[in-house]
Design a protein around this motif. Sequence first.
Motif, PDB file in Angstrom:
ATOM      1  N   ARG A 250      19.360  43.828  32.682  1.00  0.00           N
ATOM      2  CA  ARG A 250      18.671  45.003  33.233  1.00  0.00           C
ATOM      3  C   ARG A 250      17.586  45.509  32.284  1.00  0.00           C
ATOM      4  N   ASN A 251      17.674  45.116  31.024  1.00  0.00           N
ATOM      5  CA  ASN A 251      16.682  45.526  30.017  1.00  0.00           C
ATOM      6  C   ASN A 251      16.095  44.254  29.421  1.00  0.00           C
ATOM      7  N   ARG A 252      15.290  43.578  30.210  1.00  0.00           N
ATOM      8  CA  ARG A 252      14.828  42.223  29.859  1.00  0.00           C
ATOM      9  C   ARG A 252      14.144  42.182  28.485  1.00  0.00           C
ATOM     10  N   ASP A 253      13.452  43.269  28.121  1.00  0.00           N
ATOM     11  CA  ASP A 253      12.782  43.277  26.806  1.00  0.00           C
ATOM     12  C   ASP A 253      13.817  43.107  25.693  1.00  0.00           C
ATOM     13  N   GLN A 254      15.013  43.681  25.866  1.00  0.00           N
ATOM     14  CA  GLN A 254      16.052  43.562  24.835  1.00  0.00           C
ATOM     15  C   GLN A 254      16.602  42.139  24.788  1.00  0.00           C
ATOM     16  N   TRP A 255      16.750  41.518  25.947  1.00  0.00           N
ATOM     17  CA  TRP A 255      17.218  40.121  26.010  1.00  0.00           C
ATOM     18  C   TRP A 255      16.208  39.222  25.283  1.00  0.00           C
ATOM     19  N   GLU A 256      14.932  39.465  25.556  1.00  0.00           N
ATOM     20  CA  GLU A 256      13.905  38.620  24.921  1.00  0.00           C
ATOM     21  C   GLU A 256      13.866  38.835  23.416  1.00  0.00           C
ATOM     22  N   ARG A 257      14.139  40.042  23.005  1.00  0.00           N
ATOM     23  CA  ARG A 257      14.218  40.354  21.580  1.00  0.00           C
ATOM     24  C   ARG A 257      15.345  39.537  20.925  1.00  0.00           C
ATOM     25  N   LEU A 258      16.469  39.448  21.627  1.00  0.00           N
ATOM     26  CA  LEU A 258      17.614  38.700  21.116  1.00  0.00           C
ATOM     27  C   LEU A 258      17.316  37.194  21.103  1.00  0.00           C
ATOM     28  N   CYS A 259      16.642  36.723  22.151  1.00  0.00           N
ATOM     29  CA  CYS A 259      16.273  35.295  22.205  1.00  0.00           C
ATOM     30  C   CYS A 259      15.366  34.955  21.018  1.00  0.00           C
ATOM     31  N   LEU A 325      19.282  47.101  21.024  1.00  0.00           N
ATOM     32  CA  LEU A 325      20.117  46.091  20.350  1.00  0.00           C
ATOM     33  C   LEU A 325      20.008  46.146  18.828  1.00  0.00           C
ATOM     34  N   ALA A 326      19.037  46.888  18.312  1.00  0.00           N
ATOM     35  CA  ALA A 326      18.904  46.992  16.850  1.00  0.00           C
ATOM     36  C   ALA A 326      19.387  48.352  16.345  1.00  0.00           C
ATOM     37  N   ARG A 327      20.105  49.097  17.179  1.00  0.00           N
ATOM     38  CA  ARG A 327      20.528  50.453  16.796  1.00  0.00           C
ATOM     39  C   ARG A 327      21.287  50.434  15.466  1.00  0.00           C
ATOM     40  N   ASP A 328      20.920  51.338  14.593  1.00  0.00           N
ATOM     41  CA  ASP A 328      21.557  51.419  13.282  1.00  0.00           C
ATOM     42  C   ASP A 328      21.349  52.830  12.742  1.00  0.00           C
ATOM     43  N   PRO A 329      22.385  53.594  12.430  1.00  0.00           N
ATOM     44  CA  PRO A 329      23.801  53.233  12.501  1.00  0.00           C
ATOM     45  C   PRO A 329      24.319  53.282  13.939  1.00  0.00           C
ATOM     46  N   ILE A 354      29.143  34.923  19.000  1.00  0.00           N
ATOM     47  CA  ILE A 354      28.890  33.495  19.261  1.00  0.00           C
ATOM     48  C   ILE A 354      28.369  33.324  20.693  1.00  0.00           C
ATOM     49  N   ALA A 355      28.978  34.046  21.634  1.00  0.00           N
ATOM     50  CA  ALA A 355      28.524  33.958  23.026  1.00  0.00           C
ATOM     51  C   ALA A 355      27.055  34.356  23.127  1.00  0.00           C
ATOM     52  N   ALA A 356      26.682  35.467  22.457  1.00  0.00           N
ATOM     53  CA  ALA A 356      25.291  35.960  22.546  1.00  0.00           C
ATOM     54  C   ALA A 356      24.322  34.913  22.000  1.00  0.00           C
ATOM     55  N   VAL A 357      24.638  34.354  20.832  1.00  0.00           N
ATOM     56  CA  VAL A 357      23.713  33.403  20.206  1.00  0.00           C
ATOM     57  C   VAL A 357      23.564  32.146  21.063  1.00  0.00           C
ATOM     58  N   ARG A 358      24.690  31.593  21.496  1.00  0.00           N
ATOM     59  CA  ARG A 358      24.618  30.307  22.233  1.00  0.00           C
ATOM     60  C   ARG A 358      24.004  30.496  23.632  1.00  0.00           C
ATOM     61  N   LEU A 359      24.290  31.635  24.256  1.00  0.00           N
ATOM     62  CA  LEU A 359      23.690  31.887  25.582  1.00  0.00           C
ATOM     63  C   LEU A 359      22.167  31.971  25.499  1.00  0.00           C
ATOM     64  N   THR A 360      21.674  32.704  24.492  1.00  0.00           N
ATOM     65  CA  THR A 360      20.217  32.859  24.386  1.00  0.00           C
ATOM     66  C   THR A 360      19.566  31.510  24.077  1.00  0.00           C
ATOM     67  N   GLU A 361      20.258  30.686  23.273  1.00  0.00           N
ATOM     68  CA  GLU A 361      19.702  29.353  22.954  1.00  0.00           C
ATOM     69  C   GLU A 361      19.654  28.449  24.184  1.00  0.00           C
ATOM     70  N   ARG A 362      20.783  28.438  24.914  1.00  0.00           N
ATOM     71  CA  ARG A 362      20.907  27.489  26.020  1.00  0.00           C
ATOM     72  C   ARG A 362      20.156  27.923  27.262  1.00  0.00           C
ATOM     73  N   PHE A 363      20.283  29.203  27.618  1.00  0.00           N
ATOM     74  CA  PHE A 363      19.735  29.671  28.894  1.00  0.00           C
ATOM     75  C   PHE A 363      18.861  30.918  28.708  1.00  0.00           C
ATOM     76  N   PRO A 364      17.739  30.802  27.973  1.00  0.00           N
ATOM     77  CA  PRO A 364      16.922  32.003  27.749  1.00  0.00           C
ATOM     78  C   PRO A 364      16.367  32.590  29.049  1.00  0.00           C
ATOM     79  N   ASN A 365      16.260  31.747  30.089  1.00  0.00           N
ATOM     80  CA  ASN A 365      15.663  32.238  31.343  1.00  0.00           C
ATOM     81  C   ASN A 365      16.696  32.633  32.392  1.00  0.00           C
TER      82      ASN A 365
END
Length: 393
Positions: A250-259, A325-329, A354-365
């Motif tokens: 729903r927040n595609r910009d955040q997904w792309e940031r993670l990718c 996704l970069a919220r701190d603290p 692990i799910a987040a990293v591998r999902l973005t690698e495998r299926f960025p779209n």
Amino acid sequence: PFPEFARLREVDPVHWSPAMKAWIITRYDDVRRITLNNREISADRLTPFFKANAEFQRGGIENLVRYLNHWMVFRDPPDHTRLRRLFNKVFTPTAVENLRPNIESIVGMLLDGMADKAARGEAVDYIADFAYPLPATVIMDMLGVPRADLRDVKVWSDDIALFIGTAQVAGNKYLRAEQGARSMSAYFRGLVEARTAVPADDMISRLVLARDENDALTTDEIIGTCILLLFAGHETTTNLIGNGFLYCMRNRDQWERLCAAPSLAPSAVEEWLRYDGPSGAVARVAAADVAMHGHTIRAGQRVFAFVNAANRDPDAFADAEAFDLARDPNPHLTFGHGIHFCLGAPLARLEAQIAAVRLTERFPNIRVTSAVPDWHDSLILRGVKALPVALAS
Ligand code: HEM
């Protein structure tokens, strides 16, 4: 529920809900206060329930009573301290880190399965094909349940959930839950006996071995806790990986940031936990009269400390409504607070990262193809039933 949480936080932070027959706590500081007050606020919500519903006991739910009574999440000190001590010993950060290769391999296998289905032109459901089987397989492997038995254990587990959850089913759900508890406990008793005779490299063996130095835990307590771990570690993590992914879509910009920066995964997962976490509330029962914001919570009354409301409290989080996704603290309360702080937090975090990293690698779209997801009918276990996806654009 979030607009309603915001209203309650603002105007009625200690709210009596006639529908839930319970007090609803929504402010960050108050949720912390409730979860730290183990003297006046009890975690034992089973004993009052069993007392008030004596007919269930007559109807024969002795296995549910016998094993659920050993769940540390329902115990107060000193019982809680004793139960938790042994599990802290075997559930260490190192033990969890040692699960990484197995989690990687399960994630890889499930992502392959999704790609194969898509290649065959079959519908892919992110929940059924990924978010659900991942934690279930990890927790069963960790306990040492052979994969061939997964299906049986799942049926019993769903039956026991009828007692704990709010699901409405045809027939007597308590009797079905009792049958589940009977089969599940007999199954784990067999595993405990087998591992006592010949230890293996799994959690049950480590518990059995640790018991020698700390003889305080009974076999019933170990069996009860195995069932608890199976429960606590399973649907919550599915919903974390499900809800987190949904808000990324729903927040595609955040997904792309993670990718673009997979090193963001640890802080991304903290935001998944905060924004719409799987454990909507923690439940308690007042053991004494407690005064709060002009109200008196009477001894014996139930209290729901809504962590999902606290996690959006503007007094605790800057720009609390933003999914960042970069919220701190990010001091969210999704794993609870105080002595009952989630034992499985390091495991849930590792699986989701692990799910987040591998999902973005495998299926960025990847994209969700349903317009509106169907949420489970619960504010306490917050998650969606299905998320149909298309893997590539
Ligand atoms: C306790 C949330 C995953 C095992 C808790 C509590 C919360 C929570 C809020 C405190 C309950 C209370 O105070 O009444 C979550 C969430 C998870 C997750 C959101 C996933 C995202 C896991 C996993 C395991 C686990 C993977 C085990 C493998 C436990 C246990 C307790 C607990 C044993 C009881 C601790 C105690 O009473 O001392 N969890 N949990 N949880 N959780 Fe988790």
